[in-house]
Design an enzyme around this catalytic site. Sequence first.
Site, PDB file in Angstrom:
ATOM      1  N   GLN A 113      -3.841  11.902   7.515  1.00  0.00           N
ATOM      2  CA  GLN A 113      -2.774  12.456   8.353  1.00  0.00           C
ATOM      3  C   GLN A 113      -3.325  12.835   9.724  1.00  0.00           C
ATOM      4  OE1 GLN A 113       0.362  12.841   6.962  1.00  0.00           O
ATOM      5  NE2 GLN A 113       1.188  13.535   8.890  1.00  0.00           N
ATOM      6  N   PHE A 114      -3.421  11.866  10.638  1.00  0.00           N
ATOM      7  CA  PHE A 114      -3.949  12.155  11.970  1.00  0.00           C
ATOM      8  C   PHE A 114      -3.060  13.106  12.750  1.00  0.00           C
ATOM      9  CE2 PHE A 114      -1.047   8.775  13.067  1.00  0.00           C
ATOM     10  CZ  PHE A 114      -0.630   9.076  14.363  1.00  0.00           C
ATOM     11  N   THR A 115      -1.787  13.203  12.383  1.00  0.00           N
ATOM     12  CA  THR A 115      -0.871  14.070  13.134  1.00  0.00           C
ATOM     13  C   THR A 115      -1.176  15.550  12.937  1.00  0.00           C
ATOM     14  OG1 THR A 115       0.798  14.039  11.381  1.00  0.00           O
ATOM     15  CG2 THR A 115       0.971  12.341  13.107  1.00  0.00           C
TER      16      THR A 115
END
Length: 157
Positions: free
Chosen positions: A83-85
């Site tokens: 989950q880069f966000t």
Amino acid sequence: MRFVVQRVASAHVDIVGRRVAAIGPGLAVLAGFGREDGPELPASRVWGVMLDKLLTLRVFPDEAGKMNLGLTDAGGELLVVSQFTLYADCRRGRRPSFSGAADPDLAEGLYDRLCADLAARCPGRVFRGVFGADMDVGLVNRGPVTIVLDARDFLGG
């Protein structure tokens, strides 16, 4: 490195309508890596601290119904989703900036290592999403219990 950890009754990942991973009771973990994380991270003290913390957080009920058991004590499963966000910067404007997220090539290696290290500690109980894929993540948050773990909180002595 950041984790958003949710205690779940169940969780799953679907890609283009096909189920690629599913768990029963346990933890759904959204895992992100930032610019400050490098290839040496898995050899660091903070890596071990974060994994230990994740597996031993006392968020599962004991026989008296109190949150006194960790994942390993409760025999739960893990669903780990990249989950880069988690590194979104929303301070300016309305479009988040993701410049604080790690480079995808580095992040993928760290994610793979994270899943492997967790699987070594919980054989047969770690499931994962697909790095970089457009995933539909479904879960039933039990409690609800949601906790954020950030490596920066454990960098001190």
